[in-house]
Scaffold this motif. Structure first.
Motif, PDB file in Angstrom:
ATOM      1  N   ALA A 115       1.527  18.652 -10.245  1.00  0.00           N
ATOM      2  CA  ALA A 115       1.686  19.944  -9.559  1.00  0.00           C
ATOM      3  C   ALA A 115       2.742  20.793 -10.260  1.00  0.00           C
ATOM      4  N   SER A 116       3.830  20.183 -10.755  1.00  0.00           N
ATOM      5  CA  SER A 116       4.885  20.912 -11.463  1.00  0.00           C
ATOM      6  C   SER A 116       4.326  21.515 -12.738  1.00  0.00           C
ATOM      7  N   ILE A 117       3.480  20.740 -13.464  1.00  0.00           N
ATOM      8  CA  ILE A 117       2.873  21.242 -14.714  1.00  0.00           C
ATOM      9  C   ILE A 117       1.971  22.410 -14.403  1.00  0.00           C
ATOM     10  N   GLU A 118       1.192  22.290 -13.385  1.00  0.00           N
ATOM     11  CA  GLU A 118       0.258  23.359 -13.054  1.00  0.00           C
ATOM     12  C   GLU A 118       1.032  24.613 -12.605  1.00  0.00           C
ATOM     13  N   SER A 119       2.135  24.413 -11.875  1.00  0.00           N
ATOM     14  CA  SER A 119       2.908  25.555 -11.394  1.00  0.00           C
ATOM     15  C   SER A 119       3.595  26.277 -12.563  1.00  0.00           C
ATOM     16  N   ALA A 120       3.993  25.543 -13.608  1.00  0.00           N
ATOM     17  CA  ALA A 120       4.618  26.156 -14.779  1.00  0.00           C
ATOM     18  C   ALA A 120       3.598  27.019 -15.497  1.00  0.00           C
ATOM     19  N   ARG A 121       2.353  26.578 -15.624  1.00  0.00           N
ATOM     20  CA  ARG A 121       1.298  27.373 -16.249  1.00  0.00           C
ATOM     21  C   ARG A 121       1.041  28.659 -15.478  1.00  0.00           C
ATOM     22  N   ILE A 154       1.666   9.709  -5.139  1.00  0.00           N
ATOM     23  CA  ILE A 154       2.196  11.018  -4.731  1.00  0.00           C
ATOM     24  C   ILE A 154       3.157  11.546  -5.824  1.00  0.00           C
ATOM     25  N   GLY A 155       3.974  10.613  -6.398  1.00  0.00           N
ATOM     26  CA  GLY A 155       4.908  11.005  -7.481  1.00  0.00           C
ATOM     27  C   GLY A 155       4.153  11.610  -8.656  1.00  0.00           C
ATOM     28  N   ILE A 156       3.036  10.918  -9.031  1.00  0.00           N
ATOM     29  CA  ILE A 156       2.217  11.407 -10.150  1.00  0.00           C
ATOM     30  C   ILE A 156       1.614  12.782  -9.821  1.00  0.00           C
ATOM     31  N   ARG A 185       0.842  -1.216   0.000  1.00  0.00           N
ATOM     32  CA  ARG A 185       0.000   0.000   0.000  1.00  0.00           C
ATOM     33  C   ARG A 185       0.874   1.263   0.000  1.00  0.00           C
ATOM     34  N   ILE A 186       1.943   1.229   0.863  1.00  0.00           N
ATOM     35  CA  ILE A 186       2.852   2.388   0.927  1.00  0.00           C
ATOM     36  C   ILE A 186       3.471   2.654  -0.465  1.00  0.00           C
ATOM     37  N   GLY A 187       3.886   1.576  -1.140  1.00  0.00           N
ATOM     38  CA  GLY A 187       4.475   1.711  -2.496  1.00  0.00           C
ATOM     39  C   GLY A 187       3.500   2.356  -3.459  1.00  0.00           C
ATOM     40  N   ARG A 188       2.235   1.885  -3.410  1.00  0.00           N
ATOM     41  CA  ARG A 188       1.212   2.411  -4.312  1.00  0.00           C
ATOM     42  C   ARG A 188       0.952   3.901  -4.024  1.00  0.00           C
ATOM     43  N   ILE A 189       0.906   4.215  -2.730  1.00  0.00           N
ATOM     44  CA  ILE A 189       0.652   5.612  -2.343  1.00  0.00           C
ATOM     45  C   ILE A 189       1.815   6.521  -2.814  1.00  0.00           C
ATOM     46  N   SER A 190       3.050   6.000  -2.606  1.00  0.00           N
ATOM     47  CA  SER A 190       4.202   6.844  -3.011  1.00  0.00           C
ATOM     48  C   SER A 190       4.210   7.078  -4.528  1.00  0.00           C
ATOM     49  N   LYS A 191       3.739   6.029  -5.292  1.00  0.00           N
ATOM     50  CA  LYS A 191       3.634   6.226  -6.760  1.00  0.00           C
ATOM     51  C   LYS A 191       2.600   7.301  -7.074  1.00  0.00           C
ATOM     52  N   SER A 241      10.069  18.753  -4.429  1.00  0.00           N
ATOM     53  CA  SER A 241      10.470  18.123  -3.153  1.00  0.00           C
ATOM     54  C   SER A 241       9.559  16.931  -2.812  1.00  0.00           C
ATOM     55  N   ILE A 242       8.291  17.168  -3.095  1.00  0.00           N
ATOM     56  CA  ILE A 242       7.347  16.066  -2.817  1.00  0.00           C
ATOM     57  C   ILE A 242       7.658  14.869  -3.695  1.00  0.00           C
ATOM     58  N   ARG A 243       7.980  15.125  -4.978  1.00  0.00           N
ATOM     59  CA  ARG A 243       8.302  13.996  -5.870  1.00  0.00           C
ATOM     60  C   ARG A 243       9.545  13.258  -5.380  1.00  0.00           C
ATOM     61  N   GLY A 244      10.507  14.069  -4.865  1.00  0.00           N
ATOM     62  CA  GLY A 244      11.717  13.413  -4.341  1.00  0.00           C
ATOM     63  C   GLY A 244      11.405  12.524  -3.156  1.00  0.00           C
ATOM     64  N   LEU A 245      10.508  13.027  -2.246  1.00  0.00           N
ATOM     65  CA  LEU A 245      10.133  12.203  -1.083  1.00  0.00           C
ATOM     66  C   LEU A 245       9.382  10.939  -1.527  1.00  0.00           C
ATOM     67  N   ALA A 246       8.535  11.130  -2.533  1.00  0.00           N
ATOM     68  CA  ALA A 246       7.797   9.961  -3.025  1.00  0.00           C
ATOM     69  C   ALA A 246       8.742   8.935  -3.610  1.00  0.00           C
ATOM     70  N   ASN A 247       9.718   9.417  -4.341  1.00  0.00           N
ATOM     71  CA  ASN A 247      10.697   8.479  -4.913  1.00  0.00           C
ATOM     72  C   ASN A 247      11.481   7.755  -3.825  1.00  0.00           C
ATOM     73  N   ASP A 248      11.869   8.569  -2.782  1.00  0.00           N
ATOM     74  CA  ASP A 248      12.601   7.929  -1.678  1.00  0.00           C
ATOM     75  C   ASP A 248      11.736   6.852  -0.985  1.00  0.00           C
ATOM     76  N   THR A 249      10.492   7.250  -0.751  1.00  0.00           N
ATOM     77  CA  THR A 249       9.580   6.273  -0.109  1.00  0.00           C
ATOM     78  C   THR A 249       9.427   5.021  -0.952  1.00  0.00           C
ATOM     79  N   GLN A 250       9.283   5.216  -2.261  1.00  0.00           N
ATOM     80  CA  GLN A 250       9.158   4.085  -3.179  1.00  0.00           C
ATOM     81  C   GLN A 250      10.402   3.213  -3.127  1.00  0.00           C
ATOM     82  N   SER A 251      11.534   3.898  -3.048  1.00  0.00           N
ATOM     83  CA  SER A 251      12.790   3.153  -3.026  1.00  0.00           C
ATOM     84  C   SER A 251      12.904   2.308  -1.747  1.00  0.00           C
TER      85      SER A 251
END
Lengths: 348, 123
Positions: A148-154, A141-143, A133-139, A168-178
Motif C-alpha cells: 500500500a505504501s508503494i502504491e501510495s507513493a506512485r 497484513i504487514g506485506i 493463524r494470527i501470526g500468519r495474518i499479521s505477516k 499505521s497498518i504496518r505498525g499494528l501488524a508488527n505489534d500483533t506479530q510481536s
C-alpha cells in the motif's frame, strides 16, 4: 433233666406183682412227675426269658436316651456356632459393599479428572493453533501495508494520506506479530505443563486413592481370612454334625429294630404261660383217666389193658425231651421223637 | 390290612397274638372261645384268616374249624391251629377237620409273618 428209674427206687411201695397197679402206677406217676417238672422248668425259663427280654429293652432304651442327650448337647454347640457364623457373614457383607462403593467412587473421580485434563489440553492446543493463524495474518497484513505504501507513493500527492494509513497498518501488524510471538511460548509452556503435570497430578491422585483402596482391601482381606477360618470351622462342625446325625440315625434305627424284636420275643414268651397251663391240664386229665380206670375197671386184666393204653397215649402225645427220656427209662420202648425235629409252622 | 379272627381261651395268647398281628399291619378280632367265634361269624363277621387254639373249654379248635367250614362264607378261608409241642396228634385231628396248617406256641414272630405272607399275599 431225665430221670433214671432204678428198680430199687419205688417210693410208692405197691405190690404184689399180681396187682396191675403195682406194675403201672410207679411209671405213670413218674411220667406225671416228668410233666410237672416240665411245667416248672418252662415256668422258670419263661420268667428268665421274659426278664432277660425286659432287661435288654431297658438297656436299649437307656442307650437310646444317652445317645439322644449327647446328640442334643452337640446340636446346642452347633446352634451357637451357626449364630456366630451369621454375624461374621453379615460383617463381611457390609465390608464388601463398602469396598465396592469406595472403588466405584474412586473410579468415577479418576475418570472425571482425566476428562477435565483432556479437555483443557485440547483447548490449549486449539489456542496455539489460533495464535499461529494470527501470526500468519499479521505477516500478510504487514506485506499488504508495504504494498500500500508503494502504491501510495506512485499516486503522488493524492496518495500521501493513504501512505500514512498504510504505515499505521504496518505498525499494528508488527505489534500483533510481536504479541503473538510472545504468547506462543506461554501457550506452549501451558500445554507442556498440562500434559506433564496435569496427568502426573491425576496419577498422584490415583495413587492416593489406590493406596487408600489397598489399605481397605488389606483390612477386608484380613476380615475375609478370619471369616474364611470360621467358615472352615463351621464346615467341619457341620460335617461332624452330619456324621453324628448319620450315626445317630443308624444307631436309632438299629436300636428300634432290636427293640421291636425284643418286644416281639417278650410277647411270644408270654404265650409260654398258656403252654404251661395246658400241660398242667393234661396232667389233670391223665389223673382223671387213672381215677376212672380205678373206679370202673371190672378186673385187674381190664385195668392192665387200660393203663397200658393210657401210657401209650401219653408216650405218643408228649414229645418233650424229659418225657421221652422218662418213658424210655420206664418202659424201655421208644417214645415219639423230641420236638426239636418238628417244624414250628406248616401248611397242610 | 386284613381282618383276622383269633380264638383262644388264654387272655395272654389273645393279647400277644393281637399285638403281633397289629405289628404286621392286620386287625385282630378276638374270641375267647369257639362258641364266641361262631357267634361273631353268625353275626356277619367274614375274616380273611382264622387262627384258633386247639385246646379250649367247650368246642376245641378242630370242632370249631369243622363248624366254620360248614358255613358257606368261610368254606375257603384259611384256618390255622395253634398247638403246643406236646400236641402233635392234635395236628392231625385238626387237619382232618379242615385246618389249613398249624403254628406251634409260643408263636415265633418271623414264622407268623411268613405264614401271613403265604396265606394273605394280597393283604
Amino acid at each position: 433233666m431225665g430221670r433214671v428209674l432204678a428198680a430199687e427206687h419205688d417210693p410208692y411201695e405197691i405190690s404184689p406183682a399180681s396187682n396191675p397197679w403195682a406194675s403201672h402206677l410207679p411209671a405213670l406217676l413218674d411220667l406225671l412227675d416228668g410233666l410237672a417238672r416240665n411245667a416248672v422248668n418252662d415256668t422258670n425259663a419263661t420268667s428268665l426269658g421274659f426278664l432277660n427280654h425286659l432287661r435288654q429293652i431297658e438297656d436299649r432304651v437307656l442307650a437310646a436316651n444317652q445317645g439322644t442327650a449327647a446328640f442334643l448337647e452337640r446340636l446346642g454347640d452347633i446352634d451357637k456356632l451357626a449364630a456366630g457364623q451369621e454375624q461374621e457373614r453379615q460383617m463381611l457383607d457390609r465390608a464388601l459393599h463398602e469396598a465396592i462403593d469406595f472403588g466405584a467412587r474412586v473410579r468415577a473421580d479418576i475418570l472425571a479428572s482425566h476428562h477435565a485434563l483432556r479437555s483443557i489440553s485440547g483447548a490449549i492446543e486449539q489456542m496455539n493453533g489460533e495464535l499461529v493463524r494470527i501470526g500468519r495474518i499479521s505477516k500478510e497484513i504487514g506485506i499488504l501495508s508495504v504494498n500500500a505504501s508503494i502504491e501510495s507513493a506512485r499516486a503522488g500527492d493524492a496518495g500521501l494520506g493513504f501512505s500514512v494509513i498504510a504505515q499505521s497498518i504496518r505498525g499494528l501488524a508488527n505489534d500483533t506479530q510481536s504479541i503473538t510471538e510472545r504468547l506462543r511460548p506461554l501457550v506452549h509452556k501451558m500445554h507442556s505443563e498440562v500434559q506433564a503435570n496435569g496427568f502426573e497430578a491425576g496419577r498422584s491422585a490415583l495413587d492416593a486413592s489406590g493406596s487408600k483402596l489397598a489399605d481397605q482391601l488389606t483390612d477386608q482381606g484380613a476380615l475375609l481370612s478370619e471369616v474364611a477360618q470360621k467358615m472352615a470351622g463351621m464346615s467341619t462342625s457341620y460335617a461332624d454334625l452330619i456324621d453324628v446325625k448319620r450315626q445317630r440315625n443308624a444307631a436309632s434305627r438299629k436300636a428300634g429294630e432290636q427293640l421291636e424284636d425284643e418286644i416281639r420275643s417278650a410277647l411270644a414268651s408270654a404265650q409260654t404261660g398258656d403252654i404251661i397251663r395246658q400241660q398242667i391240664e393234661l396232667i389233670i386229665d391223665v389223673i382223671g383217666q387213672m381215677r376212672a380206670i380205678a373206679q370202673t375197671a371190672p378186673d385187674n386184666t381190664t385195668v392192665d389193658v387200660q393203663l397200658g393204653a393210657l401210657m401209650e397215649s401219653i408216650a405218643n402225645s408228649y414229645v418233650m425231651k424229659i418225657q421221652h427220656d422218662v418213658h424210655q427209662g420206664v418202659t424201655g420202648m421208644a417214645a415219639a421223637q423230641p420236638s426239636e425235629d418238628l417244624p414250628r409252622f406248616e401248611l397242610f | 390290612m386284613a381282618d383276622i379272627l383269633i380264638v383262644d381261651d388264654s387272655p395272654t395268647v389273645l393279647m400277644s397274638m393281637e399285638d403281633l398281628l397289629r405289628r404286621f399291619g392286620h386287625r385282630a378280632i378276638r374270641a375267647n372261645s369257639a362258641e364266641e367265634a361262631l357267634s361273631k361269624v353268625a353275626g356277619g363277621l367274614a375274616p380273611k384268616l382264622v387262627i384258633t387254639d386247639f385246646h379250649m373249654p367247650g368246642k376245641n379248635g378242630a370242632e370249631l374249624i369243622a363248624a366254620l367250614r360248614s358255613k358257606g362264607s368261610l368254606r375257603f378261608t384259611p384256618m390255622l391251629v395253634l398247638t403246643t409241642e406236646s400236641q402233635r396228634e392234635r395236628r392231625n385231628e385238626a387237619k382232618a377237620a379242615g385246618a389249613t396248617g398249624w403254628l406251634v406256641k409260643p408263636v415265633d414272630p418271623k414264622q407268623l409273618e411268613a405264614a401271613l405272607a403265604q396265606l394273605l399275599p394280597a393283604a
